[in-house]
Design an enzyme around this catalytic site. Structure first.
Site, PDB file in Angstrom:
ATOM      1  N   HIS A   1       0.844  -1.205   0.000  1.00  0.00           N
ATOM      2  CA  HIS A   1       0.000   0.000   0.000  1.00  0.00           C
ATOM      3  C   HIS A   1       0.879   1.255   0.000  1.00  0.00           C
ATOM      4  CE1 HIS A   1      -3.175  -2.597   2.188  1.00  0.00           C
ATOM      5  NE2 HIS A   1      -3.681  -2.324   1.020  1.00  0.00           N
TER       6      HIS A   1
ATOM      7  N   ARG B   1      -1.604  -5.873  -8.747  1.00  0.00           N
ATOM      8  CA  ARG B   1      -0.602  -6.846  -8.326  1.00  0.00           C
ATOM      9  C   ARG B   1      -0.363  -7.924  -9.357  1.00  0.00           C
ATOM     10  NH1 ARG B   1      -3.383  -7.290  -2.557  1.00  0.00           N
ATOM     11  NH2 ARG B   1      -5.027  -6.562  -3.910  1.00  0.00           N
TER      12      ARG B   1
ATOM     13  N   LYS C   1     -18.008  -6.791   6.874  1.00  0.00           N
ATOM     14  CA  LYS C   1     -16.768  -7.571   6.735  1.00  0.00           C
ATOM     15  C   LYS C   1     -16.047  -7.607   8.076  1.00  0.00           C
ATOM     16  CE  LYS C   1     -12.851  -7.599   3.554  1.00  0.00           C
ATOM     17  NZ  LYS C   1     -12.200  -6.834   2.497  1.00  0.00           N
TER      18      LYS C   1
ATOM     19  N   SER D   1      -3.193  -7.668   2.607  1.00  0.00           N
ATOM     20  CA  SER D   1      -3.426  -7.561   4.055  1.00  0.00           C
ATOM     21  C   SER D   1      -3.873  -8.901   4.627  1.00  0.00           C
ATOM     22  CB  SER D   1      -4.501  -6.510   4.341  1.00  0.00           C
ATOM     23  OG  SER D   1      -4.113  -5.270   3.875  1.00  0.00           O
TER      24      SER D   1
HETATM   25  P1  ADP Z   1      -7.172  -5.876  -0.847  1.00  0.00           P
HETATM   26  O1  ADP Z   1      -7.470  -5.262  -2.204  1.00  0.00           O
HETATM   27  O2  ADP Z   1      -6.008  -6.809  -0.836  1.00  0.00           O
HETATM   28  O3  ADP Z   1      -8.373  -6.333  -0.085  1.00  0.00           O
HETATM   29  P2  ADP Z   1      -7.096  -3.302   0.241  1.00  0.00           P
HETATM   30  O4  ADP Z   1      -8.538  -3.126  -0.048  1.00  0.00           O
HETATM   31  O5  ADP Z   1      -6.623  -2.801   1.552  1.00  0.00           O
HETATM   32  O6  ADP Z   1      -6.618  -4.738   0.079  1.00  0.00           O
HETATM   33  O7  ADP Z   1      -6.206  -2.607  -0.884  1.00  0.00           O
HETATM   34  C1  ADP Z   1      -6.545  -1.390  -1.414  1.00  0.00           C
HETATM   35  C2  ADP Z   1      -5.809  -1.204  -2.705  1.00  0.00           C
HETATM   36  O8  ADP Z   1      -4.409  -1.133  -2.455  1.00  0.00           O
HETATM   37  C3  ADP Z   1      -5.943  -2.381  -3.678  1.00  0.00           C
HETATM   38  O9  ADP Z   1      -7.098  -2.273  -4.436  1.00  0.00           O
HETATM   39  C4  ADP Z   1      -4.731  -2.206  -4.523  1.00  0.00           C
HETATM   40  O10 ADP Z   1      -4.965  -1.181  -5.478  1.00  0.00           O
HETATM   41  C5  ADP Z   1      -3.718  -1.686  -3.547  1.00  0.00           C
HETATM   42  N1  ADP Z   1      -2.835  -2.738  -3.045  1.00  0.00           N
HETATM   43  C6  ADP Z   1      -3.053  -3.646  -2.073  1.00  0.00           C
HETATM   44  N2  ADP Z   1      -1.973  -4.429  -1.883  1.00  0.00           N
HETATM   45  C7  ADP Z   1      -1.050  -4.014  -2.772  1.00  0.00           C
HETATM   46  C8  ADP Z   1       0.274  -4.430  -3.112  1.00  0.00           C
HETATM   47  N3  ADP Z   1       0.866  -5.455  -2.481  1.00  0.00           N
HETATM   48  N4  ADP Z   1       0.906  -3.768  -4.087  1.00  0.00           N
HETATM   49  C9  ADP Z   1       0.300  -2.743  -4.717  1.00  0.00           C
HETATM   50  N5  ADP Z   1      -0.932  -2.320  -4.480  1.00  0.00           N
HETATM   51  C10 ADP Z   1      -1.606  -2.932  -3.512  1.00  0.00           C
END
Ligand code: ADP
Length: 169
Positions: free
Chosen positions: A17, A90, A41, A127
């Site tokens: 992130h 990703r 959630k 996460s």
């Molecule tokens: P997830 O999409 O894994 O449930 P989040 O909703 O917290 O996690 O993530 C928000 C956004 O952050 C994702 O839609 C993606 O754009 C970005 N993101 C999450 N993890 C990564 C990562 N490892 N590398 C790059 N971007 C990421």
């Protein structure tokens, strides 16, 4: 002023992130990190805890604002003068869902979505995987900021029924 939003659950924030947020900070005047309030959630951290952690780990950038939102992202964008969403991609598996969301947000309110390819160091990182690994004592110290690591250690230790602390890093 060019203002963009990085939306997500951030339960908790990872180095993946931060990589996207930091790169967006170099491109735009202001980056709003929007933490989704999703009461259906199950989350490890409350929205307030997630917001506090994000504020702390992004304060060095100087042009990040951390907010919470519920409902439609396009409504949050309209209320905050935001015309574009920045997302990290990703892997191909992210693509289908993200494309659908991007097209819908454009259709709803002409909000653009800009995709950044993930730093290969973090392309496997999410996460939920961090929580899973940490829960079973795996080392996640290279995958999350120090503050998040210590919060994770505290939270997982207090969640264990026998009070036995997990080794997180
Ligand atoms: P997830 O999409 O894994 O449930 P989040 O909703 O917290 O996690 O993530 C928000 C956004 O952050 C994702 O839609 C993606 O754009 C970005 N993101 C999450 N993890 C990564 C990562 N490892 N590398 C790059 N971007 C990421």
């Amino acid at each position: 002023m060019q203002r963009v939003v990085c939306p997500g659950s951030f339960d908790p924030a990872t180095n993946g992130h931060l990589d996207i947020i930091g790169r967006a900070c170099g491109l735009y005047d202001e980056v709003v990190v929007a933490v989704l309030i999703n009461i259906t959630k199950h989350s490890l951290f409350t929205v307030d805890e997630r917001v506090d952690m994000l504020r702390e780990v992004t304060k060095g950038y100087g042009n990040v604002r951390v907010e919470r939102f519920h409902g439609l992202l396009v409504d949050f964008c309209a209320a905050n003068g935001i015309t574009a969403v920045v997302k990290g991609l990703r892997a191909v598996s992210d693509f289908e869902y993200e494309m659908q969301m991007a097209q819908m947000n454009y259709r709803l309110a002409k909000v653009e979505t800009l995709f950044m390819t993930t730093n290969p160091l973090y392309s496997f990182l999410s996460s939920s995987l961090v929580k899973e690994i940490a829960k079973y004592g795996g080392d996640v110290s290279e995958l999350v900021p120090e503050l998040v690591l210590s919060q994770l250690q505290g939270r997982l230790a207090s969640e264990l029924p026998d009070g036995e602390p997990h080794r997180v890093g």
